[in-house]
Each structure stands twice: as structure tokens, then as C-alpha cells.
Write a protein that holds these residues in place. Structure first.
Motif, mmCIF file in Angstrom:
data_model
loop_
_atom_site.group_PDB
_atom_site.id
_atom_site.type_symbol
_atom_site.label_atom_id
_atom_site.label_comp_id
_atom_site.label_asym_id
_atom_site.label_seq_id
_atom_site.Cartn_x
_atom_site.Cartn_y
_atom_site.Cartn_z
ATOM 1 N N ALA A 82 1.025 -1.191 0.455
ATOM 2 C CA ALA A 82 0.358 -0.440 -0.105
ATOM 3 C C ALA A 82 0.584 1.217 -0.014
ATOM 4 O O ALA A 82 0.733 2.249 -0.676
ATOM 5 C CB ALA A 82 -0.708 0.391 1.368
ATOM 6 N N LEU A 83 2.107 1.793 0.615
ATOM 7 C CA LEU A 83 3.018 2.113 0.736
ATOM 8 C C LEU A 83 3.863 3.223 -0.677
ATOM 9 O O LEU A 83 3.590 4.016 -0.884
ATOM 10 C CB LEU A 83 4.210 1.778 1.616
ATOM 11 C CG LEU A 83 4.008 2.009 3.551
ATOM 12 C CD1 LEU A 83 5.237 2.076 4.259
ATOM 13 C CD2 LEU A 83 3.636 3.455 3.372
ATOM 14 N N PHE A 101 0.712 4.013 -2.682
ATOM 15 C CA PHE A 101 0.515 5.629 -2.588
ATOM 16 C C PHE A 101 2.187 6.500 -3.140
ATOM 17 O O PHE A 101 0.912 7.056 -3.615
ATOM 18 C CB PHE A 101 0.268 5.528 -0.798
ATOM 19 C CG PHE A 101 0.626 7.172 -0.307
ATOM 20 C CD1 PHE A 101 -0.871 7.639 -0.514
ATOM 21 C CD2 PHE A 101 1.960 8.006 -0.508
ATOM 22 C CE1 PHE A 101 -0.872 8.925 -0.043
ATOM 23 C CE2 PHE A 101 1.720 8.891 0.016
ATOM 24 C CZ PHE A 101 0.580 9.780 0.599
ATOM 25 N N ASP A 149 1.123 7.231 -6.626
ATOM 26 C CA ASP A 149 -0.176 7.733 -7.424
ATOM 27 C C ASP A 149 0.059 9.155 -6.951
ATOM 28 O O ASP A 149 -0.286 9.699 -7.246
ATOM 29 C CB ASP A 149 -0.589 6.455 -7.679
ATOM 30 C CG ASP A 149 -1.091 6.067 -8.918
ATOM 31 O OD1 ASP A 149 -0.751 5.861 -9.307
ATOM 32 O OD2 ASP A 149 -2.238 4.771 -8.271
ATOM 33 N N ILE A 150 0.686 9.247 -6.348
ATOM 34 C CA ILE A 150 0.880 10.618 -5.399
ATOM 35 C C ILE A 150 1.682 11.581 -6.259
ATOM 36 O O ILE A 150 2.257 13.284 -5.501
ATOM 37 C CB ILE A 150 1.251 10.522 -3.867
ATOM 38 C CG1 ILE A 150 1.098 12.210 -3.523
ATOM 39 C CG2 ILE A 150 2.975 10.850 -3.648
ATOM 40 C CD1 ILE A 150 0.721 11.930 -1.989
ATOM 41 N N ASN A 209 -1.746 -2.259 -3.105
ATOM 42 C CA ASN A 209 -1.302 -1.835 -3.882
ATOM 43 C C ASN A 209 -2.313 -0.839 -4.669
ATOM 44 O O ASN A 209 -2.185 0.348 -4.149
ATOM 45 C CB ASN A 209 -0.113 -2.370 -4.788
ATOM 46 C CG ASN A 209 0.612 -1.602 -5.222
ATOM 47 O OD1 ASN A 209 0.338 -0.402 -6.614
ATOM 48 N ND2 ASN A 209 1.635 -1.900 -5.556
ATOM 49 N N CYS A 243 -5.627 -0.024 -3.528
ATOM 50 C CA CYS A 243 -5.655 0.822 -2.149
ATOM 51 C C CYS A 243 -4.385 1.992 -1.707
ATOM 52 O O CYS A 243 -5.109 3.020 -1.829
ATOM 53 C CB CYS A 243 -5.891 -0.330 -0.762
ATOM 54 S SG CYS A 243 -7.237 -1.602 -1.190
ATOM 55 N N GLY A 244 -3.654 1.763 -1.760
ATOM 56 C CA GLY A 244 -2.800 3.159 -1.562
ATOM 57 C C GLY A 244 -2.464 3.770 -2.765
ATOM 58 O O GLY A 244 -2.287 5.513 -3.067
ATOM 59 N N SER A 245 -2.394 3.523 -4.101
ATOM 60 C CA SER A 245 -2.906 4.380 -5.231
ATOM 61 C C SER A 245 -3.982 5.425 -5.157
ATOM 62 O O SER A 245 -4.175 5.957 -5.768
ATOM 63 C CB SER A 245 -2.825 2.967 -6.689
ATOM 64 O OG SER A 245 -1.453 2.318 -6.613
ATOM 65 N N ILE A 265 -5.554 6.137 -2.461
ATOM 66 C CA ILE A 265 -4.949 7.124 -1.623
ATOM 67 C C ILE A 265 -4.367 8.556 -2.008
ATOM 68 O O ILE A 265 -4.701 9.862 -1.684
ATOM 69 C CB ILE A 265 -4.712 6.546 -0.979
ATOM 70 C CG1 ILE A 265 -6.210 5.582 0.254
ATOM 71 C CG2 ILE A 265 -4.686 7.682 0.562
ATOM 72 C CD1 ILE A 265 -5.378 4.997 1.369
ATOM 73 N N GLY A 266 -3.619 7.917 -3.044
ATOM 74 C CA GLY A 266 -1.934 8.348 -3.330
ATOM 75 C C GLY A 266 -2.750 9.368 -4.472
ATOM 76 O O GLY A 266 -2.626 10.916 -4.805
ATOM 77 N N GLU A 267 -4.028 9.517 -5.344
ATOM 78 C CA GLU A 267 -4.499 9.617 -6.603
ATOM 79 C C GLU A 267 -5.459 11.226 -5.546
ATOM 80 O O GLU A 267 -5.794 12.157 -6.678
ATOM 81 C CB GLU A 267 -5.615 9.227 -7.365
ATOM 82 C CG GLU A 267 -4.779 8.656 -8.392
ATOM 83 C CD GLU A 267 -5.746 7.626 -9.101
ATOM 84 O OE1 GLU A 267 -6.906 7.073 -9.132
ATOM 85 O OE2 GLU A 267 -5.106 6.777 -9.911
#
Length: 162
Positions: free
Chosen positions: A27-28, A31, A34-35, A153, A155-157, A159-161
Motif C-alpha cells: 500500500a505504501l 500511495f 500515485d501521489i 497496492n 488501495c494505496g494508489s 489514496i495517493g490520487e
């Protein structure tokens, strides 16, 4: 009657806690991957950057992956997957924490260096987490473990968007 094998235990060792912790790494890096684009957009406003300067964020991000993938593999071969995960987390945390002094200094180059260090940690994590997950249980269930971990993965993406 055949004995049912556990998905995350091997040779009498239960890998539930390490599996959960390593899965969090998936997940890290989702994130962090996609941030990047929202960060370029924010940096463009804050620093009044040109398109070229915005591209440097992408260069710092992918440069960390490029520069650290082979050294990570060598490090992991010499030590272990667990040591690779710890090194990756250490570099990731160092890069993330360097954002605070970068903010105080207010120089764009400092942000890029912090981001580069963070992605060096991501490179270590990606190089070590996939095979480490595979070793956390019976060989027959290795792909199921990896697929389960990789579900985090995106899920983190997401949140990063945001």
C-alpha cells in the motif's frame, strides 16, 4: 485424510504478523506511485515551476528506482529479504522525514532530494517484498499470498490520487 496446509505458516512458524506488515508496504508504494502527479500539480503552483521543473519530480521518482534496484538486489542477496525490507522502510522514512526540513528551507532541490531518497526506499521494498511474501509459507500457496498482498497496492494508489 489429507492435512490442510496454512497459507501463511511454514515449518511450524506462523508468518501472520510479518505478512500483515509486509503487505502494508504494498500500500505504501501504491500511495507513493500515485501521489507523484498531484504533487507536481501542487509544486507547480507553490514554486511557480515550469514544465521542465515539474518533470524533475518524475526524474527524482523514477531515478530512485533506477539507481537503487540493482544495489537493493545485491544487498538482499548478501543479507536477507527481511534486511531489504527494513532498509527500504528506513530509506522511505528518511526521505519522508526530509520533507519537513525541506519545507523550512523552501528550496525545490531539497524536496527533490527527499523524494529521491524516498523512492530509493521504495525500490528496496519492491525488490524485497515480493520474494519475501513468496517465502512466508508453503510453495503451493505462494502465488495466492502474493496476489493477496498485491491487492493492497491499488488501495494505496487510490489514496495517493486524492
Amino acid at each position: 485424510m489429507e492435512e490442510k496446509k496454512s497459507l501463511i505458516s511454514k515449518d511450524g512458524v506462523n508468518y501472520l504478523i510479518p505478512f500483515i506488515l509486509v503487505t502494508f508496504c504494498f500500500a505504501l508504494w501504491g500511495f507513493a506511485n500515485d501521489i507523484t502527479n498531484p504533487m507536481v500539480k501542487a509544486f507547480s503552483k507553490i514554486f511557480r515551476m515550469s514544465v521542465t521543473d515539474g518533470t524533475l519530480v518524475q526524474v527524482a521518482f523514477y531515478g530512485g528506482y533506477f539507481c537503487m534496484a540493482f544495489p537493493a538486489a545485491i544487498f538482499i542477496r548478501k543479507y536477507s529479504y527481511k534486511a531489504g525490507v527494513l532498509m527500504g522502510l528506513g530509506l522511505y522514512a528518511t526521505g519522508a522525514l526530509l520533507f519537513f526540513p525541506s519545507k523550512s528551507i523552501g528550496l525545490y532541490g531539497c524536496f527533490l532530494i527527499a523524494y529521491f531518497i524516498m523512492t530509493c526506499g521504495l525500490s528496496f521494498l519492491e525488490t524485497s517484498c515480493n520474494p519475501y511474501i513468496l517465502t512466508m509459507g508453503p510453495e503451493e500457496t505462494a502465488t495466492r499470498r502474493l496476489n493477496m498482498a498485491q491487492c493492497f497496492n491499488p488501495c494505496g494508489s487510490i489514496i495517493g490520487e486524492q
